[in-house]
Design a protein around this motif. Structure first.
Motif, PDB file in Angstrom:
ATOM      1  N   ILE A 183     -42.992  39.268  37.475  1.00 34.83           N
ATOM      2  CA  ILE A 183     -44.151  39.505  36.617  1.00 34.83           C
ATOM      3  C   ILE A 183     -45.449  39.193  37.352  1.00 34.83           C
ATOM      4  O   ILE A 183     -46.369  40.005  37.369  1.00 34.83           O
ATOM      5  N   ASN A 184     -45.546  38.021  37.957  1.00 36.31           N
ATOM      6  CA  ASN A 184     -46.755  37.697  38.710  1.00 36.31           C
ATOM      7  C   ASN A 184     -46.911  38.604  39.928  1.00 36.31           C
ATOM      8  O   ASN A 184     -48.014  38.993  40.288  1.00 36.31           O
ATOM      9  N   PHE A 185     -45.769  38.905  40.560  1.00 33.21           N
ATOM     10  CA  PHE A 185     -45.727  39.954  41.574  1.00 33.21           C
ATOM     11  C   PHE A 185     -44.728  40.989  41.080  1.00 33.21           C
ATOM     12  O   PHE A 185     -43.538  40.682  40.941  1.00 33.21           O
ATOM     13  N   ILE A 186     -45.198  42.195  40.796  1.00 31.24           N
ATOM     14  CA  ILE A 186     -44.301  43.222  40.264  1.00 31.24           C
ATOM     15  C   ILE A 186     -43.169  43.489  41.245  1.00 31.24           C
ATOM     16  O   ILE A 186     -42.019  43.668  40.856  1.00 31.24           O
ATOM     17  N   ASP A 332     -39.881  25.670  42.145  1.00 35.79           N
ATOM     18  CA  ASP A 332     -40.841  25.199  41.144  1.00 35.79           C
ATOM     19  C   ASP A 332     -41.373  26.430  40.417  1.00 35.79           C
ATOM     20  O   ASP A 332     -42.225  27.158  40.931  1.00 35.79           O
ATOM     21  N   ARG A 333     -40.861  26.664  39.206  1.00 32.17           N
ATOM     22  CA  ARG A 333     -41.215  27.877  38.461  1.00 32.17           C
ATOM     23  C   ARG A 333     -42.697  27.911  38.092  1.00 32.17           C
ATOM     24  O   ARG A 333     -43.321  28.981  38.106  1.00 32.17           O
ATOM     25  N   LYS A 334     -43.250  26.766  37.737  1.00 33.35           N
ATOM     26  CA  LYS A 334     -44.647  26.735  37.295  1.00 33.35           C
ATOM     27  C   LYS A 334     -45.603  27.089  38.433  1.00 33.35           C
ATOM     28  O   LYS A 334     -46.587  27.794  38.240  1.00 33.35           O
ATOM     29  N   LYS A 335     -45.318  26.593  39.614  1.00 29.96           N
ATOM     30  CA  LYS A 335     -46.186  26.841  40.760  1.00 29.96           C
ATOM     31  C   LYS A 335     -45.744  28.057  41.575  1.00 29.96           C
ATOM     32  O   LYS A 335     -46.410  28.438  42.535  1.00 29.96           O
ATOM     33  N   HIS A 336     -44.585  28.644  41.177  1.00 34.43           N
ATOM     34  CA  HIS A 336     -44.039  29.802  41.888  1.00 34.43           C
ATOM     35  C   HIS A 336     -43.865  29.502  43.378  1.00 34.43           C
ATOM     36  O   HIS A 336     -44.226  30.303  44.241  1.00 34.43           O
ATOM     37  N   HIS A 337     -43.310  28.313  43.637  1.00 41.73           N
ATOM     38  CA  HIS A 337     -43.136  27.880  45.019  1.00 41.73           C
ATOM     39  C   HIS A 337     -41.694  27.435  45.244  1.00 41.73           C
ATOM     40  O   HIS A 337     -41.039  26.894  44.344  1.00 41.73           O
ATOM     41  N   PHE A 338     -41.215  27.689  46.452  1.00 44.06           N
ATOM     42  CA  PHE A 338     -39.866  27.292  46.837  1.00 44.06           C
ATOM     43  C   PHE A 338     -39.963  26.296  47.991  1.00 44.06           C
ATOM     44  O   PHE A 338     -40.690  26.531  48.967  1.00 44.06           O
ATOM     45  N   GLY A 346     -40.274  26.214  53.099  1.00 41.97           N
ATOM     46  CA  GLY A 346     -41.011  26.534  51.881  1.00 41.97           C
ATOM     47  C   GLY A 346     -41.700  27.875  51.946  1.00 41.97           C
ATOM     48  O   GLY A 346     -42.094  28.347  53.017  1.00 41.97           O
ATOM     49  N   SER A 347     -41.839  28.498  50.790  1.00 37.23           N
ATOM     50  CA  SER A 347     -42.527  29.785  50.685  1.00 37.23           C
ATOM     51  C   SER A 347     -42.683  30.134  49.211  1.00 37.23           C
ATOM     52  O   SER A 347     -42.242  29.390  48.332  1.00 37.23           O
ATOM     53  N   ASN A 348     -43.305  31.286  48.927  1.00 41.85           N
ATOM     54  CA  ASN A 348     -43.391  31.799  47.564  1.00 41.85           C
ATOM     55  C   ASN A 348     -41.990  32.103  47.053  1.00 41.85           C
ATOM     56  O   ASN A 348     -41.155  32.663  47.790  1.00 41.85           O
ATOM     57  N   ASP A 349     -41.703  31.763  45.791  1.00 43.45           N
ATOM     58  CA  ASP A 349     -40.334  31.926  45.289  1.00 43.45           C
ATOM     59  C   ASP A 349     -39.900  33.389  45.199  1.00 43.45           C
ATOM     60  O   ASP A 349     -38.724  33.714  45.392  1.00 43.45           O
ATOM     61  N   ASP A 350     -40.843  34.310  44.926  1.00 45.70           N
ATOM     62  CA  ASP A 350     -40.485  35.733  44.894  1.00 45.70           C
ATOM     63  C   ASP A 350     -40.172  36.239  46.304  1.00 45.70           C
ATOM     64  O   ASP A 350     -39.289  37.089  46.489  1.00 45.70           O
TER      65      ASP A 350
END
Length: 370
Positions: A183-186, A332-338, A346-350
């Protein structure tokens, strides 16, 4: 393999022809209602038995031609089987939209620059707009059962067209691309060279929230004009999302081209997952058109000489693509971080999801090659 897409062709009937089409659409809809009621009451889903119960009445009372009567039965049976297949309770199927199924070479055919379309009073020849549809009319596509649709004062033929295409073998694959949808990144893509592409979804999410608030205000008004406005807003939103998905799928396919393996997420059960989100966020999550985007990537990829597979997305946002350890706490779902609890990557979860899908594609190629 064969590629099938739906060509939406606008036809241009005269006033007299429009009247004949309206009469045919109305008779077909009423006949479908009649057969649906009988199927609901008798629970008859076998076409031969349904034929014995309804054929003569469809011809005599509704004036349908022979093939139209058969199409009514097939359409109704398909709707009820779809209900059963989706696990829904047995309910009466209602036919409200003016639609008519037309069998190729029996109910409709094409003789440039005209379509010959069957009506209650026989065939009529109507011109059509070929702009943008020329490639479907070059003789390499075969036509299937069309649907005649009346929308916003215009008539359209929705025609499934099929063309044989050459799917690249695993030995021809030059790059593997994982595509994570959210959703935040299609869409987020990650390829064999380690390059990532982000397709932002915040603007789309805000636009859909705007439509939602507008519908809510109109629902509170409750007038007939407000209900009509709600319907128009829904249609506008559908067109908006379809356009967004078209642009993203085209950008992905154009970016990577032929001999690419796209690994997309199989989000068949996404509705059951997203229905557990907060109520105020549920509309944006549950109604998001993930499946439409996947379909567009599939058919555009195939047309461009690419290969598309769907993978189970389970744990793709919790698994570290470096050390391969899976831990729910990694994301971390709220921060969209892995951030991996084992190796610290670490990186963006998507992006992590796209990386893991790309790894699934590498494994697929290795297994098939062996």
């Amino acid at each position: 393999m064969k590629l099938t897409v739906t060509a939406k062709i606008k036809i241009l009937p005269s006033p007299e022809q429009k009247e004949l089409l309206f009469q045919t659409l109305h008779a077909y809809r009423m006949a479908s209602q009649f057969v649906s009621r009988l199927v609901f009451d008798e629970k008859v889903l076998h076409q031969q038995k349904l034929h014995l119960l309804t054929y003569r009445k469809l011809r005599a009372d509704f004036g349908l031609r022979s093939q139209m009567a058969q199409s009514v039965m097939k359409t109704v049976i398909a709707r009820y089987k779809s209900i059963q297949g989706n696990g829904h309770p047995w309910t009466l199927v209602r036919f409200k939209k003016p639609e008519l199924d037309l069998v190729w070479n029996r109910d409709y055919s094409m003789r440039n620059p005209m379509f010959s379309v069957n009506t209650l009073s026989g065939r009529i020849k109507v011109p059509f707009e070929s702009k943008g549809m020329e490639h479907y009319l070059d003789g390499t596509w075969t036509f299937g059962t069309a649907k005649l649709v009346h929308k916003r004062g215009k008539f359209f033929l929705h025609i499934p067209v099929t063309q044989p295409v050459d799917e690249p073998s695993v030995h021809d694959i030059e790059r593997i691309v994982g595509v994570d949808m959210g959703i935040n990144f299609i869409a987020v893509s990650y390829d064999s060279r380690g390059t990532t592409a982000f397709f932002h979804g915040r603007r789309v999410k805000n636009q859909r929230s705007k439509y939602k608030r507008l519908r809510k205000r109109l629902q509170q008004v409750g007038t007939a004009s407000a209900r009509r406005a709600i319907k128009r807003i829904g249609q506008r939103e559908n067109r908006y999302m379809t356009d967004v998905n078209h642009r993203i799928s085209k950008a992905l396919v154009d970016r990577y081209g032929a001999n690419t393996l796209f690994v997309v997420e199989d989000l068949t059960g996404i509705r059951h997952v997203t229905e557990r989100v907060r109520i105020r966020d549920r509309y944006e999550s549950v109604s998001w058109s993930f499946y439409q985007l996947r379909q567009m990537i599939e058919y555009k990829g195939i047309r461009s000489g690419a290969k598309v597979i769907a993978a189970n997305p389970e744990y793709t946002s919790q698994k570290c693509p470096k050390c391969l350890r899976t831990n729910k706490a990694n994301r971390d779902r709220k921060k969209h971080h892995f951030c991996c609890r084992e190796c610290g990557y670490g990186s963006n979860d998507d992006r992590i999801g796209a990386m893991n899908l790309q790894r699934i594609g590498m494994k697929y190629i290795a297994e098939v090659a062996v």
